[in-house]
Design an enzyme around this catalytic site. Structure first.
Site, short mmCIF file in Angstrom:
data_model
loop_
_atom_site.label_atom_id
_atom_site.label_comp_id
_atom_site.label_asym_id
_atom_site.label_seq_id
_atom_site.Cartn_x
_atom_site.Cartn_y
_atom_site.Cartn_z
N GLY A 1 61.54 3.19 25.11
CA GLY A 1 61.37 1.89 25.75
C GLY A 1 60.02 1.26 25.51
N LYS B 1 66.53 9.81 18.99
CA LYS B 1 65.12 9.40 19.15
C LYS B 1 64.19 10.47 18.59
CE LYS B 1 66.14 6.61 23.26
NZ LYS B 1 66.32 6.68 24.72
N VAL C 1 62.85 3.79 20.63
CA VAL C 1 62.38 5.10 21.11
C VAL C 1 61.44 4.93 22.31
CG1 VAL C 1 61.24 7.26 20.46
CG2 VAL C 1 62.48 5.95 18.74
N GLU D 1 60.19 -0.07 17.35
CA GLU D 1 59.54 0.58 18.50
C GLU D 1 60.48 0.62 19.70
OE1 GLU D 1 57.06 2.80 19.67
OE2 GLU D 1 55.76 1.59 18.40
N LYS E 1 68.90 3.12 18.20
CA LYS E 1 68.41 4.42 17.75
C LYS E 1 69.41 5.20 16.90
CE LYS E 1 69.60 3.99 22.13
NZ LYS E 1 69.21 3.81 23.49
N GLY F 1 71.33 -0.33 34.34
CA GLY F 1 71.20 -0.73 32.93
C GLY F 1 70.44 0.28 32.10
N ILE G 1 56.97 2.42 25.63
CA ILE G 1 55.80 3.19 25.15
C ILE G 1 55.60 2.95 23.65
CG2 ILE G 1 54.75 5.49 24.97
CD1 ILE G 1 56.77 6.51 27.02
N1 HSE Z 1 70.26 5.04 27.45
C1 HSE Z 1 68.90 5.04 27.04
C2 HSE Z 1 68.09 5.87 28.01
C3 HSE Z 1 68.38 3.62 26.98
O1 HSE Z 1 68.60 6.16 29.09
O2 HSE Z 1 66.98 6.26 27.68
C4 HSE Z 1 67.03 3.48 26.36
O3 HSE Z 1 67.01 3.93 25.03
#
Ligand code: HSE
Length: 394
Positions: free
Chosen positions: A127, A198, A125, A122, A98, A180, A129
């Site tokens: 994950g 994002k 932004v 995609e 991003k 993660g 969706i």
């Molecule tokens: N670090 C990001 C989050 C990962 O926590 O949303 C996904 O873009």
């Protein structure tokens, strides 16, 4: 007849292994993708999955059968070099980075058009969706007026753990890293940078406007402490890190901000828990529609990459039907309601400069001030004083 498409992957961390798992698990469905090479910096590192595919960047660029490259590394500078070289060598690019995208979209879109190859992102932004695809295609000619979203999974997870499970900020952050969700440098999450990148991408696809990151008003969650949590609980509100953008009738952005926001129970965003993401898309004719899904983690992001691979294979590209017009600073003129949390020493000095004060009270060690003011006024205050900040939506 289905032809196999060879894929080159850069990076084999959380996101790269997410795609790897999805490709393996979807094999039974006979998808046409063959992961051919995975370029990693350190070939000796212990990894979650062992594979014979580890390779170098040049191996990927120099394999003509690889027509699509997936970039899944977290270093934005290195990702930009990969993106440029990939597009310039006539290969399609699918990226999850991003920061790199938000900072360089006009250039990268130019390269993808010039070399007539797809550029899809995609996975960068929200994950799992499919929000970009929806803004781009479903809402291609809709009069969108507003976006409000929880677009960073880590901060939503941390705030949720603090508010629902009385966990400390540090311990919740460590869990977000272990799961993660968080960036390698978690200040990108907790200081709101990740959400601001994002938001830049969403603004482009929702409104056809490219806004530089420096023009997004940004506040993270690192100064949300016990007193702020008590303030929210006492008022039956939830603190959420919400990214918002608003357009006026002249198609100008009036607001673009990322800020801890006190949400009422009636606001659907207040119910979004854990690392979930959600975006409320505001349309002039139909009001708000909510998109919700897993916002971070290996499989959420890997699944978005997989769907972009399928889209690219069908010849899909974003059409940018709303344009790519650069907009300078959002107008940010309208008055908003804020709660500032101050420490004693600052209060006397601040009183003279604060925008219209509506209420003052003390919780624990914090003096809270509810006031009305524009983003410009809050920015002026930030230059002189230190305070926690929460927004109360209209
Ligand atoms: N670090 C990001 C989050 C990962 O926590 O949303 C996904 O873009």
């Amino acid at each position: 007849m289905k032809t196999t498409q060879k894929i080159g992957l850069f990076g084999f961390g959380v996101v790269g292994t997410g795609l790897y798992q999805i490709l393996a698990s979807q094999e039974k469905r006979k998808h046409p993708f063959l992961l051919d090479k995975i370029a990693v910096r350190n070939h000796n590192k212990q990894r979650k999955f062992s594979t014979h595919l580890l390779s170098t960047a040049n191996d990927i660029y120099n394999t003509p059968q690889i027509e699509v490259v997936v970039e899944a590394i977290d270093d934005a500078q290195a990702a930009l070099q990969i993106a440029r070289r990939t597009l310039q060598s006539g290969k399609g690019l699918i990226s999850a980075n991003k920061k790199m995208l938000a900072e360089n979209l006009p250039e990268l879109i130019g390269l993808s058009v010039k070399h007539q190859v797809p550029l899809l992102y995609e996975a960068a932004v929200c994950g799992s969706i499919p929000i970009i695809r929806n803004l781009e295609d479903y809402y291609s000619f809709h009069a969108l007026t507003e976006l409000n979203g929880i677009i960073n999974g880590s901060t939503n997870y941390i705030l949720d753990q603090m508010q629902q499970h009385q966990e400390s900020y540090q311990s919740a952050l460590q869990k977000a890293q272990a799961l993660g969700f968080a960036e390698r440098d978690p200040s990108l999450d907790v200081e709101g940078f990740d959400a601001s990148y994002k938001l830049q991408i969403l603004i482009l696809h929702a409104f056809g406007l490219y806004l530089k990151n420096e023009f997004i008003f940004r506040r993270g969650i690192s100064d949300i402490g016990i007193d702020e949590l008590r303030y929210a609980a006492q008022n039956d509100l939830k603190i959420k890190l919400i990214a918002s953008a608003k357009l006026n009738d002249l198609q100008q952005l009036t607001d673009a901000l990322v800020c801890p926001t006190l949400t009422k129970k009636s606001n659907p965003l207040s119910k979004i828990g854990g690392a979930q993401n959600a975006v409320l898309v505001g349309d002039q004719h139909i009001g708000f529609q909510l998109f919700e899904g897993q916002g971070a983690g290996d499989l959420a992001t890997g699944s978005a990459l997989f769907n972009d691979l399928s889209a690219a294979q069908r010849g899909y590209s974003y059409a940018y039907k709303k344009g790519i017009k650069t907009q300078e600073q959002p107008l940010a003129e309208s008055s908003k309601k804020w709660v500032l949390g101050l420490k004693n020493k600052d209060l006397k000095n601040m009183r003279g400069v604060l925008p219209k004060i509506e209420k003052e009270f003390i919780i624990g060690n914090t003096y809270f001030v509810e006031c009305l003011g524009s983003i410009q006024q809050i920015k002026e205050l930030e230059k002189q004083f230190s305070f926690s900040l929460m927004r109360i939506p209209e």
